[in-house]
Design an enzyme around this catalytic site. Structure first.
Site, PDB file in Angstrom:
ATOM      1  N   ASP A   1      32.306  15.395 -17.388  1.00 59.84           N
ATOM      2  CA  ASP A   1      32.212  16.855 -17.309  1.00 59.84           C
ATOM      3  C   ASP A   1      33.463  17.480 -16.700  1.00 59.84           C
ATOM      4  O   ASP A   1      33.681  18.678 -16.842  1.00 59.84           O
ATOM      5  CB  ASP A   1      30.951  17.300 -16.545  1.00 59.84           C
ATOM      6  CG  ASP A   1      30.822  16.673 -15.177  1.00 59.84           C
ATOM      7  OD1 ASP A   1      31.165  15.486 -15.025  1.00 59.84           O
ATOM      8  OD2 ASP A   1      30.358  17.355 -14.253  1.00 59.84           O
TER       9      ASP A   1
ATOM     10  N   HIS B   1      38.211  13.484  -9.865  1.00 60.67           N
ATOM     11  CA  HIS B   1      36.991  12.772 -10.295  1.00 60.67           C
ATOM     12  C   HIS B   1      37.030  12.628 -11.811  1.00 60.67           C
ATOM     13  O   HIS B   1      37.403  13.572 -12.509  1.00 60.67           O
ATOM     14  CB  HIS B   1      35.782  13.601  -9.841  1.00 60.67           C
ATOM     15  CG  HIS B   1      34.441  13.072 -10.225  1.00 60.67           C
ATOM     16  ND1 HIS B   1      34.159  11.730 -10.328  1.00 60.67           N
ATOM     17  CD2 HIS B   1      33.276  13.721 -10.531  1.00 60.67           C
ATOM     18  CE1 HIS B   1      32.871  11.582 -10.666  1.00 60.67           C
ATOM     19  NE2 HIS B   1      32.331  12.772 -10.805  1.00 60.67           N
TER      20      HIS B   1
ATOM     21  N   ASP C   1      32.511  17.387  -6.996  1.00 61.96           N
ATOM     22  CA  ASP C   1      31.065  17.631  -7.147  1.00 61.96           C
ATOM     23  C   ASP C   1      30.384  18.043  -5.827  1.00 61.96           C
ATOM     24  O   ASP C   1      29.379  18.769  -5.847  1.00 61.96           O
ATOM     25  CB  ASP C   1      30.364  16.368  -7.659  1.00 61.96           C
ATOM     26  CG  ASP C   1      30.539  16.178  -9.157  1.00 61.96           C
ATOM     27  OD1 ASP C   1      30.659  17.179  -9.875  1.00 61.96           O
ATOM     28  OD2 ASP C   1      30.536  15.022  -9.600  1.00 61.96           O
TER      29      ASP C   1
ATOM     30  N   HIS D   1      23.494  15.460 -19.115  1.00 58.18           N
ATOM     31  CA  HIS D   1      23.193  14.023 -19.156  1.00 58.18           C
ATOM     32  C   HIS D   1      21.739  13.721 -18.763  1.00 58.18           C
ATOM     33  O   HIS D   1      21.443  12.788 -18.010  1.00 58.18           O
ATOM     34  CB  HIS D   1      24.201  13.162 -18.394  1.00 58.18           C
ATOM     35  CG  HIS D   1      24.327  13.339 -16.902  1.00 58.18           C
ATOM     36  ND1 HIS D   1      23.255  13.438 -16.054  1.00 58.18           N
ATOM     37  CD2 HIS D   1      25.425  13.386 -16.111  1.00 58.18           C
ATOM     38  CE1 HIS D   1      23.674  13.547 -14.816  1.00 58.18           C
ATOM     39  NE2 HIS D   1      24.993  13.526 -14.828  1.00 58.18           N
TER      40      HIS D   1
ATOM     41  N   HIS E   1      31.617  22.730  -9.466  1.00 53.85           N
ATOM     42  CA  HIS E   1      30.501  23.394 -10.172  1.00 53.85           C
ATOM     43  C   HIS E   1      30.009  24.557  -9.309  1.00 53.85           C
ATOM     44  O   HIS E   1      29.890  24.426  -8.080  1.00 53.85           O
ATOM     45  CB  HIS E   1      29.301  22.459 -10.353  1.00 53.85           C
ATOM     46  CG  HIS E   1      29.554  21.261 -11.217  1.00 53.85           C
ATOM     47  ND1 HIS E   1      29.751  21.335 -12.584  1.00 53.85           N
ATOM     48  CD2 HIS E   1      29.620  19.943 -10.908  1.00 53.85           C
ATOM     49  CE1 HIS E   1      29.923  20.113 -13.070  1.00 53.85           C
ATOM     50  NE2 HIS E   1      29.859  19.255 -12.070  1.00 53.85           N
TER      51      HIS E   1
ATOM     52  N   GLU F   1      34.427  11.764 -13.984  1.00 54.36           N
ATOM     53  CA  GLU F   1      33.244  11.895 -14.837  1.00 54.36           C
ATOM     54  C   GLU F   1      33.556  12.878 -15.971  1.00 54.36           C
ATOM     55  O   GLU F   1      34.332  13.821 -15.814  1.00 54.36           O
ATOM     56  CB  GLU F   1      32.019  12.351 -14.018  1.00 54.36           C
ATOM     57  CG  GLU F   1      30.741  12.220 -14.834  1.00 54.36           C
ATOM     58  CD  GLU F   1      29.456  12.366 -14.014  1.00 54.36           C
ATOM     59  OE1 GLU F   1      29.511  12.604 -12.797  1.00 54.36           O
ATOM     60  OE2 GLU F   1      28.376  12.223 -14.646  1.00 54.36           O
TER      61      GLU F   1
ATOM     62  N   HIS G   1      30.486  11.067  -5.882  1.00 51.64           N
ATOM     63  CA  HIS G   1      29.374  10.167  -6.118  1.00 51.64           C
ATOM     64  C   HIS G   1      29.719   9.065  -7.089  1.00 51.64           C
ATOM     65  O   HIS G   1      28.822   8.305  -7.499  1.00 51.64           O
ATOM     66  CB  HIS G   1      28.156  10.975  -6.630  1.00 51.64           C
ATOM     67  CG  HIS G   1      28.382  11.562  -8.002  1.00 51.64           C
ATOM     68  ND1 HIS G   1      27.558  11.276  -9.054  1.00 51.64           N
ATOM     69  CD2 HIS G   1      29.358  12.346  -8.511  1.00 51.64           C
ATOM     70  CE1 HIS G   1      27.970  11.890 -10.144  1.00 51.64           C
ATOM     71  NE2 HIS G   1      29.056  12.553  -9.832  1.00 51.64           N
TER      72      HIS G   1
ATOM     73  N   TYR H   1      20.721  20.399  -6.868  1.00 49.05           N
ATOM     74  CA  TYR H   1      21.883  19.549  -7.180  1.00 49.05           C
ATOM     75  C   TYR H   1      21.895  18.311  -6.283  1.00 49.05           C
ATOM     76  O   TYR H   1      22.102  17.190  -6.746  1.00 49.05           O
ATOM     77  CB  TYR H   1      23.164  20.371  -6.982  1.00 49.05           C
ATOM     78  CG  TYR H   1      24.403  19.694  -7.496  1.00 49.05           C
ATOM     79  CD1 TYR H   1      24.827  19.889  -8.800  1.00 49.05           C
ATOM     80  CD2 TYR H   1      25.157  18.859  -6.677  1.00 49.05           C
ATOM     81  CE1 TYR H   1      25.963  19.269  -9.283  1.00 49.05           C
ATOM     82  CE2 TYR H   1      26.289  18.235  -7.144  1.00 49.05           C
ATOM     83  CZ  TYR H   1      26.694  18.446  -8.453  1.00 49.05           C
ATOM     84  OH  TYR H   1      27.820  17.818  -8.912  1.00 49.05           O
TER      85      TYR H   1
HETATM   86 FE1  FEO Z   1      30.254  13.703 -11.216  1.00 50.27          FE
HETATM   87 FE2  FEO Z   1      30.356  17.012 -12.098  1.00 50.27          FE
HETATM   88  O1  FEO Z   1      30.624  15.181 -12.281  1.00 50.27           O
END
Ligand code: FEO
Length: 404
Positions: free
Chosen positions: A82, A78, A164, A24, A229, A80, A145, A196
């Site tokens: 990804d 979460h 995350d 992104h 991640h 998002e 986040h 990160y």
């Molecule tokens: Fe907030 Fe890895 O997505």
């Protein structure tokens, strides 16, 4: 990559994205991974999904361990894209599972998928569910986040699935911190953590401090931190917690970063003697040309240094576009406890340095003034002024650093 045992009955079943370089807009030279976890107990549980492109990879990993129709619980920490863009496809292999998420996650996820057939249980901090010998404990982490965010703790395994938080954009066959350090280095791992944090979590320092304090108050015994991640923290989870506490406090290194762009090399020619001045003051100095550097790297280096000097030529009486873009990005990240100064070349009216300081004031950061402007390109005399500017800024940065 095949499933990996995290500990008895707990498997990493995610995917490694070796190729992603544009996440992104965040440049990810190391790639990334999308981690999710399968917990085998009387009532098998999947924690988190992955990016849509990797749905088949995680489904293959899950099927290599268990018939997915046996999975009874599916946690969505979460939403998002990804992580959650594959949630619908993954849910399709275990349609009878109860799905756990926060109220805000539900409101968000129903913008993407038809959830009418999902068995959703909305959870909040402190809610638990028994899955056999184990329990899942949910902790909301709003704005860490995203508003929907939460983490899941398994007390029997002393395992925190932290989505995350504590993650890194690293693609590697090493799944654990100790494995990664053995193959690469501690410094490489630390750099990925800071990268990160700086690019994703910088605005949320106060919330991070409060959330870590809440975890400490709850006396959670954490042996493994499994983010969504990068590598899993099993060798030294205390180190990543301390790094987060330090970064949330806005800690920085006693060093200077010069971040600049240039049109016809005038501003670039200023940056060199400025850097020499900083170095001759005994301060480490890193020089970054914006058009030659991923913005995510510039942000990371800005964050690591207590002081930054921003160099911009004047274009049409205002900041050079790449420098303005950098400052806009920084404004959204809401940095704290940093000192800034500005320099640059101009041809006639000037304006870039003045505008840079206006932006610094909006950021609410400490400034070193006045900035330094040079007509067209630095003369020998100007080079001396640049050198002195670098030395004086380094002194000021050191004084400021000592105040923390
Ligand atoms: Fe907030 Fe890895 O997505």
């Amino acid at each position: 990559m095949k499933a990996v045992v995290v500990k008895d009955g707990v498997y990493w079943v995610g995917a490694v994205d070796w190729a992603v370089r544009d996440f992104h807009g965040y440049e990810t030279p190391r790639g990334t991974s999308y981690n999710n976890y399968l917990v085998l107990d009387d009532e098998p549980t999947l924690i988190d999904a992955v990016n849509y492109e990797f749905a088949d990879a995680t489904i293959r990993n899950i099927k290599g361990i268990i018939d997915p129709s046996r999975i009874r619980h599916f946690v969505v920490n979460h939403i998002e894209n990804d992580h959650a863009s594959a949630a619908e496809k993954i849910h399709g292999i275990m349609p009878d599972a109860t799905v756990y998420m926060t109220e805000r996650a539900k409101k968000g996820l129903e913008r993407f998928f038809d959830l009418s057939t999902w068995h959703i249980r909305v959870v909040k901090t402190g809610d638990t569910v028994a899955i056999g010998k184990r329990h899942l404990l949910f902790l909301e982490t709003p704005m860490l986040h995203w508003p929907d965010s939460m983490v899941t703790y398994i007390p029997e395994d002393r395992l925190l699935v932290s989505q995350d938080a504590f993650g890194q954009h690293i693609a590697s066959s090493a799944r654990f911190d100790d494995e990664f350090i053995e193959c690469y280095s501690q410094a490489e791992l630390d750099d990925a953590v800071v990268d990160y944090y700086a690019n994703i979590l910088m605005p949320f320092g106060q919330l991070i401090k409060a959330k870590i304090a809440e975890i400490q108050r709850l006396n959670l015994d954490i042996q493994i931190i499994a983010p969504d991640h990068g590598v899993i923290w099993r060798a030294n989870p205390g180190k990543i917690l301390q790094m987060y506490m330090d970064m949330a406090e806005g800690k920085a290194e006693e060093r200077v970063c010069i971040i600049y762009d240039t049109m016809w090399h005038g501003t670039e020619l200023m940056a060199q003697p400025i850097a020499e001045g900083v170095r001759d003051e005994g301060v480490e100095c890193r020089v970054i040309k914006l058009r030659a550097t991923p913005q995510s790297v510039a942000i990371k280096e800005f964050w690591k240094a207590r002081g930054t000097l921003l160099g911009s030529p004047t274009l049409n009486n205002i900041l050079f576009p790449s420098v303005a873009q950098f400052l806009t990005h920084i404004r959204g990240l809401r940095p704290k406890n940093r000192i800034l100064g500005a320099f640059g070349c101009f041809g006639w009216g000037g304006g870039a340095v003045k505008e840079a300081y206006e932006e610094f004031k909006r950021l609410g950061l400490e400034t070193y003034e006045p900035g330094l402007q040079v007509l067209y390109r630095p003369s020998r005399e100007d080079e001396g002024k640049c050198y002195d500017f670098g030395r004086e800024f380094a002194k000021k940065m050191r004084e400021y650093h000592a105040s923390f």
